[in-house]
Design a protein around this motif. Sequence first.
Motif, PDB file in Angstrom:
ATOM      1  N   TRP A  47      43.369  30.932  39.761  1.00  0.00           N
ATOM      2  CA  TRP A  47      41.971  30.744  40.134  1.00  0.00           C
ATOM      3  C   TRP A  47      41.531  29.296  39.912  1.00  0.00           C
ATOM      4  CZ3 TRP A  47      37.503  29.088  37.836  1.00  0.00           C
ATOM      5  CH2 TRP A  47      36.340  29.280  38.579  1.00  0.00           C
ATOM      6  N   GLN A  83      38.357  35.912  43.059  1.00  0.00           N
ATOM      7  CA  GLN A  83      37.335  36.458  42.166  1.00  0.00           C
ATOM      8  C   GLN A  83      37.138  37.952  42.418  1.00  0.00           C
ATOM      9  OE1 GLN A  83      34.232  33.629  43.190  1.00  0.00           O
ATOM     10  NE2 GLN A  83      34.236  32.861  41.091  1.00  0.00           N
ATOM     11  N   GLU A  84      37.109  38.328  43.688  1.00  0.00           N
ATOM     12  CA  GLU A  84      36.942  39.740  44.025  1.00  0.00           C
ATOM     13  C   GLU A  84      38.162  40.558  43.613  1.00  0.00           C
ATOM     14  OE1 GLU A  84      36.085  39.763  48.203  1.00  0.00           O
ATOM     15  OE2 GLU A  84      34.153  38.748  47.917  1.00  0.00           O
ATOM     16  N   PRO A  88      35.214  40.119  37.734  1.00  0.00           N
ATOM     17  CA  PRO A  88      34.498  39.080  36.982  1.00  0.00           C
ATOM     18  C   PRO A  88      35.221  38.767  35.666  1.00  0.00           C
ATOM     19  CG  PRO A  88      33.026  40.883  37.625  1.00  0.00           C
ATOM     20  CD  PRO A  88      34.414  41.317  37.940  1.00  0.00           C
ATOM     21  N   PRO A  89      35.428  37.497  35.371  1.00  0.00           N
ATOM     22  CA  PRO A  89      36.157  37.142  34.145  1.00  0.00           C
ATOM     23  C   PRO A  89      35.430  37.576  32.872  1.00  0.00           C
ATOM     24  CG  PRO A  89      35.253  35.176  35.182  1.00  0.00           C
ATOM     25  CD  PRO A  89      35.004  36.320  36.122  1.00  0.00           C
ATOM     26  N   TRP A 132      41.435  38.326  32.421  1.00  0.00           N
ATOM     27  CA  TRP A 132      42.407  37.769  33.353  1.00  0.00           C
ATOM     28  C   TRP A 132      43.646  37.358  32.583  1.00  0.00           C
ATOM     29  CZ3 TRP A 132      39.388  33.864  36.920  1.00  0.00           C
ATOM     30  CH2 TRP A 132      38.490  34.579  37.737  1.00  0.00           C
ATOM     31  N   TYR A 140      40.434  39.805  41.179  1.00  0.00           N
ATOM     32  CA  TYR A 140      40.621  39.827  39.725  1.00  0.00           C
ATOM     33  C   TYR A 140      39.465  40.488  38.985  1.00  0.00           C
ATOM     34  CZ  TYR A 140      44.219  36.221  40.575  1.00  0.00           C
ATOM     35  OH  TYR A 140      45.310  35.512  41.007  1.00  0.00           O
ATOM     36  N   VAL A 190      38.966  31.169  46.933  1.00  0.00           N
ATOM     37  CA  VAL A 190      38.386  31.310  45.595  1.00  0.00           C
ATOM     38  C   VAL A 190      37.616  32.626  45.493  1.00  0.00           C
ATOM     39  CG1 VAL A 190      36.648  30.372  43.995  1.00  0.00           C
ATOM     40  CG2 VAL A 190      38.302  28.845  45.093  1.00  0.00           C
ATOM     41  N   ARG A 191      36.794  32.918  46.484  1.00  0.00           N
ATOM     42  CA  ARG A 191      36.021  34.159  46.471  1.00  0.00           C
ATOM     43  C   ARG A 191      36.933  35.383  46.505  1.00  0.00           C
ATOM     44  NH1 ARG A 191      31.642  34.384  50.673  1.00  0.00           N
ATOM     45  NH2 ARG A 191      30.951  36.097  49.384  1.00  0.00           N
ATOM     46  N   GLN A 225      46.630  34.558  36.295  1.00  0.00           N
ATOM     47  CA  GLN A 225      45.444  34.707  37.127  1.00  0.00           C
ATOM     48  C   GLN A 225      44.468  33.556  36.900  1.00  0.00           C
ATOM     49  OE1 GLN A 225      44.436  38.661  35.749  1.00  0.00           O
ATOM     50  NE2 GLN A 225      44.809  39.510  37.792  1.00  0.00           N
ATOM     51  N   THR A 226      44.288  33.202  35.649  1.00  0.00           N
ATOM     52  CA  THR A 226      43.382  32.095  35.319  1.00  0.00           C
ATOM     53  C   THR A 226      43.872  30.795  35.944  1.00  0.00           C
ATOM     54  OG1 THR A 226      42.728  33.161  33.255  1.00  0.00           O
ATOM     55  CG2 THR A 226      42.362  30.773  33.421  1.00  0.00           C
ATOM     56  N   TRP A 255      40.121  26.826  42.683  1.00  0.00           N
ATOM     57  CA  TRP A 255      38.782  26.267  42.522  1.00  0.00           C
ATOM     58  C   TRP A 255      38.813  24.745  42.612  1.00  0.00           C
ATOM     59  CZ3 TRP A 255      36.275  23.039  39.114  1.00  0.00           C
ATOM     60  CH2 TRP A 255      34.889  23.005  39.233  1.00  0.00           C
TER      61      TRP A 255
END
Length: 95
Positions: free
Chosen positions: A45, A26-27, A31-32, A37, A29, A22-23, A41-42, A49
Motif C-alpha cells: 500500500w 484499501q478496499e 481500513p488499517p 495489515w 485490505y 491505492v483505493r 500489505q503495508t 501510495w
Amino acid sequence: MTNTFEELVAKQRAADEAHVRVRHLQETYGPPTHTQWSSRQTTTWETAWRAWRDLARDVQVAVSEFARAEGKPRHVVEAEIKQAVRHEQQGGADA
C-alpha cells in the motif's frame, strides 16, 4: 521542459490509474484502523501510495508549466485535461 497537451493527458491518466490502485488496495485490505495489515500489505500500500503521490505531483507541476507557457489560467488547463481523460475513458480515443 514543457509537455504537450497529449503528454499531460497521459500523465493525468497515469495518476488516475495509480489512485485507483491505492483505493483498490484499501478496499481489499480493509481500513488499517480496523484490520491488522501484514507487513507485506503495508509495504504494498505504501509503495502504491507513493507512486500515486509522485505522479499527482508531476501532473501538477507540468500543468502549471503548460498553463504558463500557453498563457491560460491553470484551472482551465486542468479542466481541459480532465475532460480529455474522461473522453478517452468513455471510448472517444482513437488509440
